[in-house]
Design a protein around this motif. Sequence first.
Motif, PDB file in Angstrom:
ATOM      1  N   HIS A   4     -22.111  34.388  81.518  1.00  0.00           N
ATOM      2  CA  HIS A   4     -23.211  35.330  81.663  1.00  0.00           C
ATOM      3  C   HIS A   4     -22.875  36.421  82.665  1.00  0.00           C
ATOM      4  N   THR A   5     -23.296  37.641  82.335  1.00  0.00           N
ATOM      5  CA  THR A   5     -23.123  38.772  83.232  1.00  0.00           C
ATOM      6  C   THR A   5     -24.402  39.598  83.229  1.00  0.00           C
ATOM      7  N   VAL A   6     -24.510  40.479  84.210  1.00  0.00           N
ATOM      8  CA  VAL A   6     -25.635  41.399  84.290  1.00  0.00           C
ATOM      9  C   VAL A   6     -25.159  42.734  83.754  1.00  0.00           C
ATOM     10  N   SER A   7     -25.984  43.378  82.915  1.00  0.00           N
ATOM     11  CA  SER A   7     -25.594  44.671  82.367  1.00  0.00           C
ATOM     12  C   SER A   7     -25.434  45.697  83.475  1.00  0.00           C
ATOM     13  N   THR A   8     -24.546  46.647  83.253  1.00  0.00           N
ATOM     14  CA  THR A   8     -24.339  47.694  84.248  1.00  0.00           C
ATOM     15  C   THR A   8     -25.428  48.752  84.174  1.00  0.00           C
ATOM     16  N   ARG A  37     -34.064  39.636  79.037  1.00  0.00           N
ATOM     17  CA  ARG A  37     -34.403  40.843  79.778  1.00  0.00           C
ATOM     18  C   ARG A  37     -35.591  40.530  80.659  1.00  0.00           C
ATOM     19  N   PHE A  38     -35.551  41.018  81.878  1.00  0.00           N
ATOM     20  CA  PHE A  38     -36.703  40.872  82.752  1.00  0.00           C
ATOM     21  C   PHE A  38     -36.653  41.963  83.810  1.00  0.00           C
ATOM     22  N   TYR A  39     -37.751  42.074  84.543  1.00  0.00           N
ATOM     23  CA  TYR A  39     -37.892  43.134  85.516  1.00  0.00           C
ATOM     24  C   TYR A  39     -37.566  42.628  86.912  1.00  0.00           C
ATOM     25  N   ILE A  40     -36.878  43.462  87.668  1.00  0.00           N
ATOM     26  CA  ILE A  40     -36.618  43.139  89.066  1.00  0.00           C
ATOM     27  C   ILE A  40     -37.325  44.170  89.933  1.00  0.00           C
ATOM     28  N   ASN A  41     -37.830  43.720  91.049  1.00  0.00           N
ATOM     29  CA  ASN A  41     -38.462  44.580  92.040  1.00  0.00           C
ATOM     30  C   ASN A  41     -38.346  43.872  93.380  1.00  0.00           C
ATOM     31  N   ASP A  42     -39.004  44.407  94.388  1.00  0.00           N
ATOM     32  CA  ASP A  42     -38.900  43.801  95.720  1.00  0.00           C
ATOM     33  C   ASP A  42     -39.544  42.421  95.796  1.00  0.00           C
ATOM     34  N   ASP A  43     -40.422  42.093  94.848  1.00  0.00           N
ATOM     35  CA  ASP A  43     -41.071  40.781  94.867  1.00  0.00           C
ATOM     36  C   ASP A  43     -40.120  39.668  94.452  1.00  0.00           C
ATOM     37  N   GLU A  62     -37.683  55.123  92.094  1.00  0.00           N
ATOM     38  CA  GLU A  62     -37.411  54.527  90.782  1.00  0.00           C
ATOM     39  C   GLU A  62     -36.408  55.321  89.957  1.00  0.00           C
ATOM     40  N   HIS A  63     -36.120  56.556  90.337  1.00  0.00           N
ATOM     41  CA  HIS A  63     -35.184  57.383  89.570  1.00  0.00           C
ATOM     42  C   HIS A  63     -33.735  57.189  90.017  1.00  0.00           C
ATOM     43  N   VAL A  64     -33.512  56.401  91.048  1.00  0.00           N
ATOM     44  CA  VAL A  64     -32.164  56.122  91.529  1.00  0.00           C
ATOM     45  C   VAL A  64     -31.585  54.950  90.733  1.00  0.00           C
ATOM     46  N   GLN A  65     -30.347  55.107  90.283  1.00  0.00           N
ATOM     47  CA  GLN A  65     -29.688  54.046  89.525  1.00  0.00           C
ATOM     48  C   GLN A  65     -29.374  52.862  90.449  1.00  0.00           C
ATOM     49  N   VAL A  66     -29.750  51.668  90.033  1.00  0.00           N
ATOM     50  CA  VAL A  66     -29.499  50.463  90.815  1.00  0.00           C
ATOM     51  C   VAL A  66     -28.058  50.014  90.587  1.00  0.00           C
ATOM     52  N   ARG A  67     -27.378  49.721  91.675  1.00  0.00           N
ATOM     53  CA  ARG A  67     -26.016  49.185  91.603  1.00  0.00           C
ATOM     54  C   ARG A  67     -26.016  47.847  92.319  1.00  0.00           C
ATOM     55  N   LEU A  68     -25.571  46.835  91.611  1.00  0.00           N
ATOM     56  CA  LEU A  68     -25.528  45.492  92.178  1.00  0.00           C
ATOM     57  C   LEU A  68     -24.096  45.118  92.510  1.00  0.00           C
ATOM     58  N   ASN A  69     -23.901  44.534  93.691  1.00  0.00           N
ATOM     59  CA  ASN A  69     -22.579  44.004  93.996  1.00  0.00           C
ATOM     60  C   ASN A  69     -22.524  42.556  93.518  1.00  0.00           C
ATOM     61  N   ALA A  70     -21.441  41.876  93.767  1.00  0.00           N
ATOM     62  CA  ALA A  70     -21.241  40.520  93.228  1.00  0.00           C
ATOM     63  C   ALA A  70     -22.305  39.540  93.716  1.00  0.00           C
ATOM     64  N   LYS A  71     -22.666  39.603  94.997  1.00  0.00           N
ATOM     65  CA  LYS A  71     -23.674  38.677  95.523  1.00  0.00           C
ATOM     66  C   LYS A  71     -25.038  38.920  94.899  1.00  0.00           C
ATOM     67  N   ASP A  72     -25.391  40.178  94.695  1.00  0.00           N
ATOM     68  CA  ASP A  72     -26.692  40.482  94.116  1.00  0.00           C
ATOM     69  C   ASP A  72     -26.729  40.190  92.615  1.00  0.00           C
ATOM     70  N   GLU A  73     -25.606  40.355  91.940  1.00  0.00           N
ATOM     71  CA  GLU A  73     -25.543  39.929  90.537  1.00  0.00           C
ATOM     72  C   GLU A  73     -25.760  38.426  90.439  1.00  0.00           C
ATOM     73  N   LEU A  74     -25.198  37.684  91.368  1.00  0.00           N
ATOM     74  CA  LEU A  74     -25.395  36.235  91.401  1.00  0.00           C
ATOM     75  C   LEU A  74     -26.862  35.895  91.633  1.00  0.00           C
ATOM     76  N   ARG A  75     -27.539  36.652  92.488  1.00  0.00           N
ATOM     77  CA  ARG A  75     -28.973  36.441  92.720  1.00  0.00           C
ATOM     78  C   ARG A  75     -29.777  36.697  91.439  1.00  0.00           C
ATOM     79  N   VAL A  76     -29.417  37.746  90.689  1.00  0.00           N
ATOM     80  CA  VAL A  76     -30.106  38.045  89.424  1.00  0.00           C
ATOM     81  C   VAL A  76     -29.826  36.946  88.408  1.00  0.00           C
ATOM     82  N   LEU A  77     -28.583  36.456  88.351  1.00  0.00           N
ATOM     83  CA  LEU A  77     -28.257  35.364  87.429  1.00  0.00           C
ATOM     84  C   LEU A  77     -29.010  34.088  87.804  1.00  0.00           C
ATOM     85  N   ASN A  78     -29.241  33.859  89.094  1.00  0.00           N
ATOM     86  CA  ASN A  78     -30.045  32.707  89.515  1.00  0.00           C
ATOM     87  C   ASN A  78     -31.497  32.874  89.093  1.00  0.00           C
TER      88      ASN A  78
END
Length: 130
Positions: A4-8, A37-43, A62-78
Amino acid sequence: MDNHTVSTTILPLPSDSSYPSPSWLVTILRTGTPVDRFYINDDNLPPRTNKKKVLWKLPSDEHVQVRLNAKDELRVLNLYKLRKKERKKKARNNAPLEDLIYSVPLEIIKSLDGGNGDEKKEGGITEEIG
């Protein structure tokens, strides 16, 4: 979760939606095929800190493109892993899966079917049962 990976491409959610602003739509891929697919926010993805110092956080615009590093991709995968466990638990308990963010509520599906589910369809013709 090795496959599993997170889309860029993480799409921003319009601010007039019912979700907290700003929010972004993230897609989970398995060998290149979207599986969730799901939504991410500060919550659900709070800022990552170390000794009260913020190491990473979602942009405030909200108009800024989100960039996730490896640790944050792992958080999204969790987060995906937790959502998957909840769906399996609901399925085991025969609970309806209408609470998913991207799915259509059960009432709308029933209204599109044209009835309350007491119908039998044969060859394109709908007839009442009983």
